[in-house]
Design an enzyme around this catalytic site. Structure first.
Site, PDB file in Angstrom:
ATOM      1  N   GLY A  46       2.520  -1.293   0.370  1.00 12.24           N
ATOM      2  CA  GLY A  46       3.654  -1.428   1.288  1.00 12.24           C
ATOM      3  C   GLY A  46       4.280  -2.794   1.117  1.00 12.24           C
ATOM      4  CD  GLN A  51       5.086  -8.327   3.379  1.00 12.11           C
ATOM      5  OE1 GLN A  51       5.349  -7.132   3.402  1.00 12.11           O
ATOM      6  NE2 GLN A  51       3.928  -8.785   2.948  1.00 12.11           N
ATOM      7  CG  LEU A  96       1.245  -7.550  -1.025  1.00 13.60           C
ATOM      8  CD1 LEU A  96       2.453  -6.817  -1.597  1.00 13.60           C
ATOM      9  CD2 LEU A  96       0.112  -7.612  -2.032  1.00 13.60           C
ATOM     10  CG  HIS A 137       0.041  -4.344   7.276  1.00 13.19           C
ATOM     11  ND1 HIS A 137      -1.139  -5.069   7.187  1.00 13.19           N
ATOM     12  CD2 HIS A 137       0.944  -5.033   6.512  1.00 13.19           C
ATOM     13  CE1 HIS A 137      -0.941  -6.120   6.417  1.00 13.19           C
ATOM     14  NE2 HIS A 137       0.318  -6.125   5.994  1.00 13.19           N
ATOM     15  CG  HIS A 141       4.907  -7.703   7.403  1.00 12.34           C
ATOM     16  ND1 HIS A 141       4.506  -9.014   7.311  1.00 12.34           N
ATOM     17  CD2 HIS A 141       4.035  -6.997   6.629  1.00 12.34           C
ATOM     18  CE1 HIS A 141       3.437  -9.103   6.523  1.00 12.34           C
ATOM     19  NE2 HIS A 141       3.126  -7.892   6.103  1.00 12.34           N
TER      20      HIS A 141
HETATM   21  O1  K1U Z   1       2.497  -5.538   3.652  1.00 15.48           O
HETATM   22  C1  K1U Z   1       1.743  -5.962   2.783  1.00 15.48           C
HETATM   23  O2  K1U Z   1       1.443  -7.129   2.746  1.00 15.48           O
HETATM   24  C2  K1U Z   1       1.163  -4.998   1.772  1.00 15.48           C
HETATM   25  C3  K1U Z   1      -0.262  -4.602   2.099  1.00 15.48           C
HETATM   26  C4  K1U Z   1      -0.207  -3.374   2.989  1.00 15.48           C
HETATM   27  C5  K1U Z   1      -1.483  -2.902   3.622  1.00 15.48           C
HETATM   28  C6  K1U Z   1      -2.724  -3.055   3.046  1.00 15.48           C
HETATM   29  C7  K1U Z   1      -3.861  -2.553   3.655  1.00 15.48           C
HETATM   30  C8  K1U Z   1      -3.773  -1.924   4.843  1.00 15.48           C
HETATM   31  C9  K1U Z   1      -2.538  -1.796   5.421  1.00 15.48           C
HETATM   32  C10 K1U Z   1      -1.405  -2.284   4.809  1.00 15.48           C
HETATM   33  C11 K1U Z   1      -0.984  -4.318   0.781  1.00 15.48           C
HETATM   34  O3  K1U Z   1      -0.605  -3.447   0.071  1.00 15.48           O
HETATM   35  S1  K1U Z   1      -2.372  -5.281   0.376  1.00 15.48           S
HETATM   36  C12 K1U Z   1      -2.935  -4.570  -1.175  1.00 15.48           C
HETATM   37  C13 K1U Z   1      -3.610  -3.243  -1.023  1.00 15.48           C
HETATM   38  O4  K1U Z   1      -4.049  -2.893   0.048  1.00 15.48           O
HETATM   39  C14 K1U Z   1      -3.743  -2.355  -2.203  1.00 15.48           C
HETATM   40  C15 K1U Z   1      -3.280  -2.713  -3.442  1.00 15.48           C
HETATM   41  C16 K1U Z   1      -3.414  -1.850  -4.529  1.00 15.48           C
HETATM   42  C17 K1U Z   1      -4.019  -0.636  -4.383  1.00 15.48           C
HETATM   43  C18 K1U Z   1      -4.500  -0.258  -3.145  1.00 15.48           C
HETATM   44  C19 K1U Z   1      -4.369  -1.115  -2.060  1.00 15.48           C
HETATM   45 ZN    ZN Z   2       1.438  -7.573   4.986  1.00 12.95          ZN
END
Ligand code: K1U
Ligand code: ZN
Length: 189
Positions: A46, A51, A96, A137, A141
């Site tokens: 996401g 961001q 992120l 989530h 933001h």
């Molecule tokens: O919004 C963001 O910062 C993105 C974030 C979203 C998120 C992660 C986990 C739970 C809820 C929302 C991310 O994508 S962090 C990376 C991540 O979780 C991931 C990356 C690659 C494959 C699978 C997961």
């Molecule tokens: Zn986030």
């Protein structure tokens, strides 16, 4: 298309309440395409417009995609809102914009999201599990809230302390304006 820079905690621009999108334009479609490219590149599931430095209510999501499953199902939500929430789930979240940290966060297990798509049509989607967590989530933001705000004060301060230390080691300037959300988050999820 372009890979955008993702702002990182404690950048104060992550703490603003984003403005509603007034009109779906080609410029907005281009931003959504760039956000999707950035999300896949990071990688993430996401990304919210604040961001990448745009204080508007736009998010992109693909919760099906993983590094093993290359099939992509990109979704774009304009002015998203949660109509309903139910149940409870605890998920180990990352962000992120919050480097080198994950933590368990309590969220609603199921949500109903309403938004516009890039044609300006209304979408209503019921989601559960990871997708519901991701919606919550990303919508946080848009209100200047980060997942670390939903942790105990002890856990949040431990993370902030580590982050301050790495700033000091790199000689980077720390801005305490970005440490806290703009409004108390009690009651929001
Ligand atoms: O919004 C963001 O910062 C993105 C974030 C979203 C998120 C992660 C986990 C739970 C809820 C929302 C991310 O994508 S962090 C990376 C991540 O979780 C991931 C990356 C690659 C494959 C699978 C997961
Ligand atoms: Zn986030």
């Amino acid at each position: 298309m372009a890979i955008l820079d993702v702002l990182q905690f404690p950048d104060p621009r992550l703490r603003r309440r984003a403005e509603p999108v007034e009109k779906v334009t080609d410029e907005l479609r281009q931003l959504a395409a760039d956000m999707l490219e950035t999300m896949y590149d990071e990688p993430g599931i996401g990304l919210a417009a604040p961001q990448v430095g745009h204080s508007i209510r736009l998010v992109v999501v693909d919760t099906e995609w993983t590094e093993e499953n290359a099939e992509r199902k990109p979704c774009v939500f304009v002015n998203p809102e949660l109509l309903e929430r139910s149940g409870e789930i605890v998920w180990n979240e990352g962000c992120l914009s919050v480097p080198d940290f994950t933590a368990e966060v309590e969220r609603s297990e199921q949500v109903v999201l309403r938004a516009l798509d890039l044609e300006g049509r209304e979408i209503v989607e019921t989601a559960s599990g990871l997708r519901a967590v991701c919606f919550q989530h990303e919508l946080d933001h848009l209100d200047g809230v980060l997942f670390i705000d939903r942790l105990s004060r002890l856990k949040r301060n431990l993370y902030i302390g580590k982050r301050k230390k790495s700033f000091q080691e790199e000689g980077a300037a720390w801005t305490s304006a970005g440490e806290r959300p703009p409004v108390p988050i009690g009651g929001m999820r």
